[in-house]
Write a protein that holds these residues in place. Structure first.
Motif, PDB file in Angstrom:
ATOM      1  N   LEU A 143       7.036   5.751  -7.650  1.00 16.41           N
ATOM      2  CA  LEU A 143       6.924   7.146  -8.100  1.00 16.41           C
ATOM      3  C   LEU A 143       8.182   7.951  -7.804  1.00 16.41           C
ATOM      4  N   LEU A 144       8.819   7.671  -6.668  1.00 17.34           N
ATOM      5  CA  LEU A 144       9.909   8.550  -6.216  1.00 17.34           C
ATOM      6  C   LEU A 144      11.298   7.928  -6.369  1.00 17.34           C
ATOM      7  N   LYS A 145      11.350   6.614  -6.568  1.00 13.57           N
ATOM      8  CA  LYS A 145      12.663   5.967  -6.746  1.00 13.57           C
ATOM      9  C   LYS A 145      12.747   5.176  -8.051  1.00 13.57           C
ATOM     10  N   GLY A 146      11.605   5.017  -8.724  1.00 10.62           N
ATOM     11  CA  GLY A 146      11.621   4.293  -9.999  1.00 10.62           C
ATOM     12  C   GLY A 146      11.823   2.800  -9.859  1.00 10.62           C
ATOM     13  N   GLU A 147      11.371   2.236  -8.728  1.00 12.02           N
ATOM     14  CA  GLU A 147      11.491   0.771  -8.571  1.00 12.02           C
ATOM     15  C   GLU A 147      10.367   0.244  -7.689  1.00 12.02           C
ATOM     16  N   TYR A 148      10.040  -1.021  -7.862  1.00  9.61           N
ATOM     17  CA  TYR A 148       9.107  -1.668  -6.939  1.00  9.61           C
ATOM     18  C   TYR A 148       9.911  -2.311  -5.816  1.00  9.61           C
ATOM     19  N   PRO A 149       9.342  -2.365  -4.613  1.00  8.27           N
ATOM     20  CA  PRO A 149      10.094  -2.951  -3.496  1.00  8.27           C
ATOM     21  C   PRO A 149      10.409  -4.433  -3.746  1.00  8.27           C
ATOM     22  N   ALA A 150      11.674  -4.789  -3.583  1.00  6.78           N
ATOM     23  CA  ALA A 150      12.132  -6.146  -3.925  1.00  6.78           C
ATOM     24  C   ALA A 150      11.420  -7.199  -3.080  1.00  6.78           C
ATOM     25  N   ASP A 151      11.170  -6.901  -1.793  1.00  4.86           N
ATOM     26  CA  ASP A 151      10.522  -7.922  -0.942  1.00  4.86           C
ATOM     27  C   ASP A 151       9.099  -8.209  -1.434  1.00  4.86           C
ATOM     28  N   ILE A 152       8.448  -7.196  -1.992  1.00  5.23           N
ATOM     29  CA  ILE A 152       7.070  -7.393  -2.466  1.00  5.23           C
ATOM     30  C   ILE A 152       7.069  -8.173  -3.787  1.00  5.23           C
ATOM     31  N   LEU A 153       8.013  -7.853  -4.650  1.00  8.92           N
ATOM     32  CA  LEU A 153       8.103  -8.648  -5.890  1.00  8.92           C
ATOM     33  C   LEU A 153       8.336 -10.117  -5.544  1.00  8.92           C
ATOM     34  N   ILE A 168       0.816  -1.218   0.000  1.00 10.49           N
ATOM     35  CA  ILE A 168       0.000   0.000   0.000  1.00 10.49           C
ATOM     36  C   ILE A 168       0.853   1.273   0.000  1.00 10.49           C
ATOM     37  N   VAL A 169       1.921   1.271   0.785  1.00  7.40           N
ATOM     38  CA  VAL A 169       2.743   2.489   0.888  1.00  7.40           C
ATOM     39  C   VAL A 169       3.954   2.409  -0.043  1.00  7.40           C
ATOM     40  N   ARG A 170       4.833   1.408   0.176  1.00 10.54           N
ATOM     41  CA  ARG A 170       6.118   1.411  -0.548  1.00 10.54           C
ATOM     42  C   ARG A 170       5.953   1.143  -2.040  1.00 10.54           C
ATOM     43  N   TRP A 171       4.987   0.283  -2.422  1.00 12.28           N
ATOM     44  CA  TRP A 171       4.775   0.002  -3.851  1.00 12.28           C
ATOM     45  C   TRP A 171       4.638   1.316  -4.633  1.00 12.28           C
ATOM     46  N   TYR A 172       3.842   2.224  -4.083  1.00 15.92           N
ATOM     47  CA  TYR A 172       3.555   3.492  -4.777  1.00 15.92           C
ATOM     48  C   TYR A 172       4.669   4.505  -4.600  1.00 15.92           C
ATOM     49  N   MET A 173       5.110   4.684  -3.366  1.00 15.95           N
ATOM     50  CA  MET A 173       6.133   5.697  -3.117  1.00 15.95           C
ATOM     51  C   MET A 173       7.469   5.310  -3.766  1.00 15.95           C
ATOM     52  N   ASP A 174       7.849   4.039  -3.671  1.00 15.39           N
ATOM     53  CA  ASP A 174       9.116   3.598  -4.282  1.00 15.39           C
ATOM     54  C   ASP A 174       9.050   3.746  -5.808  1.00 15.39           C
TER      55      ASP A 174
END
Ligand code: FCB
Length: 451
Positions: free
Chosen positions: A269-279, A261-267
């Motif tokens: 939009l702001l870092k250009g990557e999806y969180p590795a743990d979620i992938l 909910i939080v890191r998927w979007y913020m990472d």
């Protein structure tokens, strides 16, 4: 976990006035097209996925639909007048894509564009700044028939629609948000199936989540090409998510939910990557991401809008009911937890290089009753006061928040809950379509005019 380093306690929440906020802070109210407009078949509007979803028995608690809603399509002058009387300075509304482009592709509908022109000019004439959202969930049904957001081609359709809106109105809008709450659209609409289009597939939901973000980036490029000076951004539902207990399984659940909910979007939009743990967690359900997609998603943005209603406690046992735990709740059974807004903002400020933030939605449903023309919604007044104080607490600690929008101006169609849940600071008597400002509206007015 991502706990704030020194969580403020409830005792730090002092009553605030608008003088405690920056001079330029935007104070507003928010609405969304499908929830208030009605006139579902007027002036060339095409069907949307919410019309279709409402027509299937069992989807909406009270069996209702958006055919009439608050009849705002016809009563908008009156609604803008109410805003002006309340001293509201900013109005966040959404445009119905199927009103502007009935099939989601090809010809634009002049009558649909004219309606939004009247809203924008009507707001400006009353000294109210218009903040538009391009997509608040009412996808043209014709696009859903071609696969909807699961079909990558819809991203280009969305960019074309965004381009037309920015070309037509980009000189007058203060801000344009691409999407409203893409997590909700993706997961309530495509995994849980409780919102339109009512699909139940995790794999589709995750692909939709990716396409929504991709379409956001493509729409930004298309809108920037028009030379618009409107601030461009996106609106996200965000909550602080904490483990329910110190059990390892709950801690891991909180990591996962926060990641979705939080890191998927913020990472992204702001870092250009999806969180590795979620992938990793998603495994086979991870989305198809083509080369270059992440760079498009991470195009610079002027703002992120945060919609905040409650916090979440993550438990490996599954969802919990805050009311059963004796926690204070609204009529949605969502916990009332004002400091969650402070905690969330401080955490985002700590973990990311943020653009300007707005609180684009905050508010509550309560069981309002109209008695002799009055609605005495003290609970809502208190909810708003406490949450506004919690926003101020974050600003005082350095978070760049530029505005606050009450959800909502009017009681309206609350999606799967229908009309039974009332979020407005203005009561709508649906039988007569009369509007009655509640005590909370009068409170907001006195807060805004400084008293
Ligand atoms: C948000 C939606 C908004 C409204 C509120 C209560 O998730 O963006 O349309 O329904 O919840």
């Amino acid at each position: 976990m991502n706990m704030p380093s020194s969580p403020p306690s409830l005792h730090t929440l002092k009553a605030v006035t608008r003088d405690d906020f920056p001079q330029t802070f935007a104070w507003g109210v928010a609405t969304a097209s499908f929830q208030i407009e009605g006139a579902a078949r007027s002036d060339g509007r095409g069907p949307s996925i919410w019309d279709t979803f409402c027509a299937q028995p069992g989807n909406i608690a009270d069996g209702s639909n958006g055919d009439v809603a608050c009849n705002h399509y016809h009563l908008y002058q009156q609604d803008l007048d109410i805003m002006q009387r309340l001293g509201v300075e900013a109005y966040r509304f959404s445009m119905a894509w199927p009103r502007i482009q009935p099939d989601g592709v090809g010809a634009f509908n002049p009558k649909g564009l004219d309606f939004y022109e009247r809203i924008i000019d009507g707001a400006l004439a009353r000294g109210i700044k218009p903040y538009a959202t391009l997509f608040h969930w009412d996808l043209p049904q014709a696009l859903q028939d071609g696969g909807g957001w699961n079909n990558r081609d819809v991203c280009q359709r969305f960019a074309d629609y965004a381009h037309e809106v920015a070309r037509r109105f980009g000189d007058r809008l203060s801000a344009i948000a691409t999407h409203n709450e893409p997590w909700v659209m993706a997961f309530l609409g495509h995994e849980q199936g409780i919102f339109a289009p009512g699909i139940k597939s995790r794999k589709i939901a995750v692909q939709v989540a990716h396409h929504l973000l991709l379409s956001h980036g493509m729409a930004l490029d298309a809108m920037r090409a028009t030379g618009t000076r409107a601030q461009l951004g996106i609106v996200l539902n965000q909550s602080p998510i904490y483990p329910d207990t110190t059990a390892e399984a709950d801690i891991d659940r909180a990591r996962h939910d926060d990641g979705m909910i939080v890191r998927w979007y913020m990472d992204a939009l702001l870092k250009g990557e999806y969180p590795a743990d979620i992938l990793d967690d998603l495994a086979d359900a991870a989305p198809v991401v083509l080369p270059g997609d992440m760079a498009v998603i991470a195009r610079p943005i002027d703002f992120i809008g945060i919609n905040y209603y409650t916090r979440q406690l993550a438990s490996a046992q599954g969802p919990y009911n805050p009311k059963e735990r004796g926690l204070p709740v609204t009529d949605m059974d969502w916990e009332i937890y004002p400091l969650g807004i402070t905690e969330l903002l401080l955490r985002l400020h700590r973990d990311y290089k943020l653009p300007a933030l707005y609180i684009t939605e905050n508010g509550a449903a309560f069981r309002d009753e109209l008695v002799a023309g009055q609605v005495d919604d003290r609970d809502r007044v208190r909810y708003l006061q406490e949450h506004i104080a919690a926003v101020q607490l974050a600003i005082a600690q350095g978070v760049d928040v530029r505005g606050y929008f009450v959800w909502s101006l009017l009681d309206n169609f609350e999606w799967a809950s229908g009309y039974a849940k009332r979020f407005g600071i203005v009561y709508v008597d649906y039988a007569t379509q009369t509007r009655h400002p509640k005590r909370s509206a009068e409170w907001y007015r006195s807060f805004l005019v400084r008293g």
